[in-house]
Enzyme design. Structure first.
Site, mmCIF file in Angstrom:
data_model
loop_
_atom_site.group_PDB
_atom_site.id
_atom_site.type_symbol
_atom_site.label_atom_id
_atom_site.label_comp_id
_atom_site.label_asym_id
_atom_site.label_seq_id
_atom_site.Cartn_x
_atom_site.Cartn_y
_atom_site.Cartn_z
ATOM 1 N N GLY A 104 0.792 -1.214 0.000
ATOM 2 C CA GLY A 104 0.000 0.000 0.000
ATOM 3 C C GLY A 104 0.824 1.264 0.000
ATOM 4 N N CYS A 105 2.130 1.154 0.025
ATOM 5 C CA CYS A 105 3.013 2.322 0.018
ATOM 6 C C CYS A 105 3.246 2.713 -1.431
ATOM 7 C CB CYS A 105 4.334 1.983 0.701
ATOM 8 S SG CYS A 105 5.514 3.330 0.741
#
Length: 106
Positions: A104-105
């Site tokens: 999710g980064c």
């Protein structure tokens, strides 16, 4: 492949500056990553509280902790974490803690 110099050794990073081998992480490598990847010349006690909490969570669970868990576990408020790590808790703090790029980064 990019590298960071730490104690006379070139340590491999991926194209985004995260360690290729998280198992080789140590305090000196965190300092080298801080300088090269985040532009930080000094790591304060608050930096270390966040880094050590994230690293400990990773060692125990194999994943990066959620940001709210980092705040609670390290005792450092979210706004201050963003002040301490210019690229944010996921990208900056996890990078200095030697974690792979968190899911999710972006």
């Amino acid at each position: 492949m990019p590298t960071v110099q730490c104690q006379g050794t070139a340590v491999e990073l991926n194209e985004e500056g995260f360690l290729v081998d998280p198992q080789i992480w140590n305090d000196e490598l965190a300092k080298a990553l801080a300088a090269q990847e985040e532009g930080l010349t000094e790591l304060t006690d608050q930096h270390w509280a966040v880094i050590r909490f994230i690293r400990g969570h990773f060692v125990e669970n194999g994943t990066a902790p959620m940001v709210r868990v980092v705040c609670k576990g390290s005792g450092v408020p979210l706004k201050q974490i963003y002040d301490l790590f210019p690229s944010g808790p996921a990208r900056g703090a996890c990078k200095l803690a030697g974690l792979p790029k968190p899911d999710g980064c972006v």
